[in-house]
Design a protein around this motif. Structure first.
Motif, PDB file in Angstrom:
ATOM      1  N   ASN A 389       0.839  -1.288  -0.055  1.00  0.00           N
ATOM      2  CA  ASN A 389      -0.029   0.074  -0.088  1.00  0.00           C
ATOM      3  C   ASN A 389       0.809   1.343   0.159  1.00  0.00           C
ATOM      4  OD1 ASN A 389      -2.317  -1.786   0.157  1.00  0.00           O
ATOM      5  ND2 ASN A 389      -3.460  -0.405   1.591  1.00  0.00           N
ATOM      6  N   ASP A 390       1.795   1.309  -0.881  1.00  0.00           N
ATOM      7  CA  ASP A 390       2.834   2.540  -0.919  1.00  0.00           C
ATOM      8  C   ASP A 390       3.748   2.591   0.321  1.00  0.00           C
ATOM      9  OD1 ASP A 390       1.900   2.885  -3.466  1.00  0.00           O
ATOM     10  OD2 ASP A 390       0.422   4.056  -2.941  1.00  0.00           O
ATOM     11  N   TYR A 391       3.857   1.619   1.272  1.00  0.00           N
ATOM     12  CA  TYR A 391       4.551   1.955   2.332  1.00  0.00           C
ATOM     13  C   TYR A 391       5.631   0.742   2.366  1.00  0.00           C
ATOM     14  CZ  TYR A 391       0.542   4.597   4.054  1.00  0.00           C
ATOM     15  OH  TYR A 391      -0.566   5.260   4.143  1.00  0.00           O
ATOM     16  N   LEU A 392       6.563   0.907   3.226  1.00  0.00           N
ATOM     17  CA  LEU A 392       7.619  -0.318   3.378  1.00  0.00           C
ATOM     18  C   LEU A 392       7.666  -0.719   4.868  1.00  0.00           C
ATOM     19  CD1 LEU A 392       9.986  -1.915   2.323  1.00  0.00           C
ATOM     20  CD2 LEU A 392      11.529   0.116   2.995  1.00  0.00           C
ATOM     21  N   ILE A 393       7.160  -1.919   4.598  1.00  0.00           N
ATOM     22  CA  ILE A 393       7.080  -2.506   6.203  1.00  0.00           C
ATOM     23  C   ILE A 393       8.412  -3.306   6.414  1.00  0.00           C
ATOM     24  CG2 ILE A 393       5.934  -3.856   7.679  1.00  0.00           C
ATOM     25  CD1 ILE A 393       3.481  -3.326   6.013  1.00  0.00           C
ATOM     26  N   PRO A 394       9.415  -2.982   7.249  1.00  0.00           N
ATOM     27  CA  PRO A 394      10.586  -3.720   7.438  1.00  0.00           C
ATOM     28  C   PRO A 394      10.356  -5.262   7.892  1.00  0.00           C
ATOM     29  CG  PRO A 394      10.879  -1.540   8.518  1.00  0.00           C
ATOM     30  CD  PRO A 394       9.216  -1.957   8.149  1.00  0.00           C
ATOM     31  N   LYS A 395      11.316  -5.937   7.621  1.00  0.00           N
ATOM     32  CA  LYS A 395      11.264  -7.481   8.116  1.00  0.00           C
ATOM     33  C   LYS A 395      11.318  -7.401   9.498  1.00  0.00           C
ATOM     34  CE  LYS A 395      14.126 -11.570   8.030  1.00  0.00           C
ATOM     35  NZ  LYS A 395      15.665 -12.184   7.741  1.00  0.00           N
ATOM     36  N   GLY A 396      10.604  -8.275  10.085  1.00  0.00           N
ATOM     37  CA  GLY A 396      10.366  -8.218  11.434  1.00  0.00           C
ATOM     38  C   GLY A 396       9.485  -7.732  12.353  1.00  0.00           C
ATOM     39  N   THR A 397       8.622  -6.627  11.525  1.00  0.00           N
ATOM     40  CA  THR A 397       7.565  -5.863  12.117  1.00  0.00           C
ATOM     41  C   THR A 397       6.649  -6.582  12.510  1.00  0.00           C
ATOM     42  OG1 THR A 397       8.362  -3.970  10.679  1.00  0.00           O
ATOM     43  CG2 THR A 397       6.104  -3.736  11.488  1.00  0.00           C
ATOM     44  N   VAL A 398       6.070  -6.273  13.698  1.00  0.00           N
ATOM     45  CA  VAL A 398       4.846  -6.945  14.187  1.00  0.00           C
ATOM     46  C   VAL A 398       3.477  -6.504  13.350  1.00  0.00           C
ATOM     47  CG1 VAL A 398       3.276  -7.303  16.298  1.00  0.00           C
ATOM     48  CG2 VAL A 398       5.660  -7.089  16.451  1.00  0.00           C
ATOM     49  N   ILE A 399       2.727  -7.360  13.165  1.00  0.00           N
ATOM     50  CA  ILE A 399       1.550  -6.989  12.262  1.00  0.00           C
ATOM     51  C   ILE A 399       0.237  -7.628  13.155  1.00  0.00           C
ATOM     52  CG2 ILE A 399       0.362  -7.672  10.102  1.00  0.00           C
ATOM     53  CD1 ILE A 399       2.731  -5.958   9.763  1.00  0.00           C
ATOM     54  N   ILE A 400      -0.650  -6.917  13.369  1.00  0.00           N
ATOM     55  CA  ILE A 400      -1.891  -6.979  13.912  1.00  0.00           C
ATOM     56  C   ILE A 400      -3.182  -7.077  12.845  1.00  0.00           C
ATOM     57  CG2 ILE A 400      -3.643  -6.349  15.333  1.00  0.00           C
ATOM     58  CD1 ILE A 400      -1.652  -5.367  17.461  1.00  0.00           C
ATOM     59  N   PRO A 401      -3.641  -8.419  12.720  1.00  0.00           N
ATOM     60  CA  PRO A 401      -4.876  -8.402  11.552  1.00  0.00           C
ATOM     61  C   PRO A 401      -5.835  -7.998  12.495  1.00  0.00           C
ATOM     62  CG  PRO A 401      -3.448 -10.519  11.435  1.00  0.00           C
ATOM     63  CD  PRO A 401      -2.969  -9.662  12.843  1.00  0.00           C
ATOM     64  N   LEU A 402      -6.845  -7.264  12.092  1.00  0.00           N
ATOM     65  CA  LEU A 402      -7.866  -6.668  13.047  1.00  0.00           C
ATOM     66  C   LEU A 402      -9.361  -7.206  12.385  1.00  0.00           C
ATOM     67  CD1 LEU A 402      -8.845  -4.823  15.280  1.00  0.00           C
ATOM     68  CD2 LEU A 402      -8.988  -2.934  13.943  1.00  0.00           C
ATOM     69  N   LEU A 403      -9.614  -8.610  12.788  1.00  0.00           N
ATOM     70  CA  LEU A 403     -10.616  -9.167  12.027  1.00  0.00           C
ATOM     71  C   LEU A 403     -11.795  -8.558  12.490  1.00  0.00           C
ATOM     72  CD1 LEU A 403      -9.465 -12.880  12.992  1.00  0.00           C
ATOM     73  CD2 LEU A 403      -8.943 -11.302  10.845  1.00  0.00           C
ATOM     74  N   SER A 404     -12.068  -7.887  13.597  1.00  0.00           N
ATOM     75  CA  SER A 404     -13.308  -7.335  14.171  1.00  0.00           C
ATOM     76  C   SER A 404     -13.947  -6.344  13.222  1.00  0.00           C
ATOM     77  CB  SER A 404     -13.110  -6.861  15.564  1.00  0.00           C
ATOM     78  OG  SER A 404     -14.128  -6.530  16.024  1.00  0.00           O
TER      79      SER A 404
END
Length: 503
Positions: A389-404
């Motif tokens: 999405n036009d951003y750079l997310i570095p390796k190892g970054t924590v990701i929270i999938p917000l299912l709600s």
């Protein structure tokens, strides 16, 4: 109780004070955050040292995350101390990440409480080759044991019959269904793991259930959240987390004894009778492979993963189901009418009946959506530096999938904020699938036991409503269906009910 809460608050305050001093020391000499993470998605400004930690609502963090998504968009960054966390909300962004770029987003965060309970082994917390080997084996083995097929259906039916017998013993008295439902769902997993069920009130069965319940409760508590962010510091202080980790170790020892018992009589030339035997046979076949992941540690942790994921979530959903049926007696009556038409009063419900019971199917799906048992999926981490999405997310970054954010999106549901089976029905009253039904997660890390959970929910729910009408101990308008715990997972409130036998 007030004294206990005061002590817990003071304890957390002391922990946080020590944390602040520790992090200030740790950050000395480090480069600026902007230099390291200059192309992360935007988000709220973090406070010095502690980040956005104190802005997150401790009891219902997912609500805070949803509010932030309205301001910053479906992909944004928050900070826990000096650690960046990227939250992904809304259906399209989750689909593009978890499915469209599934490999990059498939890493599992080294979540301290999970690492402590599994020692870093098992299908839930592992990454790379270990995760791929264990997930492939687990899916294949569960399928071979009839996951979603007749074999597992018969095991669930056996537990459903025992559950009906238990409910019958209460007669005209009000009772809390929690323990009975937990035993039933846990025994289904026992049948898969051990090849047999336990009798009601068996101490080993009770140990597994109590440990799972306490562990989930801990994860959802302020102490559990503090532990997952500052594990070393929180671990220095006394508290219930130490007792819970002892409980987890007792379950691990029990599983080890079960595995060792099977090793003594293991027949490599005969088909395995349960998950433990299947794993041990695979381990024996690969004992000369230096890269094998089929060892005792991965066996114990994977077995616990199946128990922990397959017991509390399913039993919570069933408890929520009965609560909603009492809250909405018109829905309960319509489900029973469909059961009477398709199944009748005597024959046991079967999975084959589901295709002829669209309303019941819709109700079960809506119960799951309404409960939203896992509003936040277990955190992921990036396996590589990734453009998204036009951003750079570095390796190892924590990701929270917000299912709600998907399950209650008004753009995706007819009536998103209320319990309404019409969310899963078309104009003709037929069951209608919705891709936004993400209660089991999305992508490569989706729930391993989804097929089993679907079987259990349909069989248990139809069995119970075929034989009983559930009534509350108070007027339906006074029933509170909002979950009691709303952090790591959402769990129904405790309640008592009457199970009125249908003539």
């Amino acid at each position: 109780m007030d004294l206990l809460l005061s002590l817990q608050t003071n304890f957390l305050s002391v922990v946080m004070a020590v944390v602040v001093l520790f992090l200030i020391w740790k950050r000395l000499g480090k480069g600026s955050r902007s230099r390291l993470y200059g192309r992360l998605p935007p988000g709220p400004n973090p406070a010095p040292v502690v980040g956005n930690f104190f802005q997150v609502h401790v009891k219902e963090p997912y609500k805070y995350y949803i509010e932030l998504s309205k301001k910053y968009g479906p992909v944004y960054t928050i900070w826990f101390a000096s650690t960046p966390v990227v939250v992904i909300a809304e259906y399209q962004a989750l689909k593009d990440s978890m499915i469209g770029m599934g490999e990059e987003f498939s890493g599992r965060l080294d979540y301290p409480s999970l690492m402590k309970s599994t020692k870093g082994y098992g299908v839930l917390v592992s990454n790379g080759s270990r995760w791929k080997q264990l997930r492939r084996f687990s899916l294949t083995t569960l399928k071979n044991f009839g996951m979603g097929r007749r074999n597992i259906e018969e095991k669930v039916k056996e537990e459903a019959r025992c559950l009906v017998q238990t409910f019958n013993t209460f007669g005209d008295s009000a009772f809390n269904p929690r323990d009975s439902l937990s035993e039933a769902t846990c025994n289904v997993i026992c049948s898969v793991i051990f090849g047999h069920r336990f009798k009601s009130k068996d101490p080993q069965l009770k140990m597994i259930i109590e440990t799972s319940d306490e562990y989930i409760d801990f994860l959802s508590s302020p102490l559990g959240q503090a532990y997952n962010i500052f594990p070393r510091l929180v671990g220095l202080f006394p508290g219930r987390h130490h007792e819970i980790f002892k409980m987890l170790e007792r379950v691990r020892c029990f599983l080890r004894l079960e595995a060792e018992s099977r090793m003594k009589t293991l027949d490599l030339n005969s088909p395995p009778q349960d998950f433990l035997e299947a794993f041990l046979i695979q381990a024996e076949e690969e004992k000369h492979n230096p890269n094998t992941e089929f060892n005792i540690d991965n066996l114990l942790s994977t077995a616990w993963n199946l128990f922990n994921a397959g017991t509390e979530t399913t039993s919570s959903t069933l408890r929520h189901a009965l609560l909603l049926m009492m809250k909405h007696p018109d829905v309960q009556a319509r489900v029973q009418e469909e059961i009477d038409e398709v199944v009748g009063p005597d024959r046991c419900p079967s999975l084959d009946d589901r295709q002829n019971m669209p309303y019941t199917d819709a109700v079960i799906h809506e119960i799951q959506r309404n409960l939203d048992a896992a509003p936040i999926a277990v955190p992921h981490k990036m396996l590589h530096d990734t453009e998204f999405n036009d951003y750079l997310i570095p390796k190892g970054t924590v990701i929270i999938p917000l299912l709600s954010s998907v399950l209650f999106d008004p753009k995706l549901w007819k009536n998103s904020d209320h319990f309404d089976p019409n969310n899963f029905l078309d104009e003709k009253g037929q069951f209608k699938k919705n891709d936004a039904f993400v209660v089991f997660g999305m992508g490569k890390r989706a729930c391993l036991g989804e097929a089993l959970a679907r079987v259990e929910l349909f069989i248990f729910f139809t069995f119970l409503l075929q034989r009983f009408t559930f009534k509350a101990t108070q007027p339906s308008e006074e029933i509170d269906t909002t979950p009691l715990i709303c952090s790591f997972g959402r769990i129904p409130r405790s309640y008592e009910c009457f199970a009125v036998h249908r003539a």
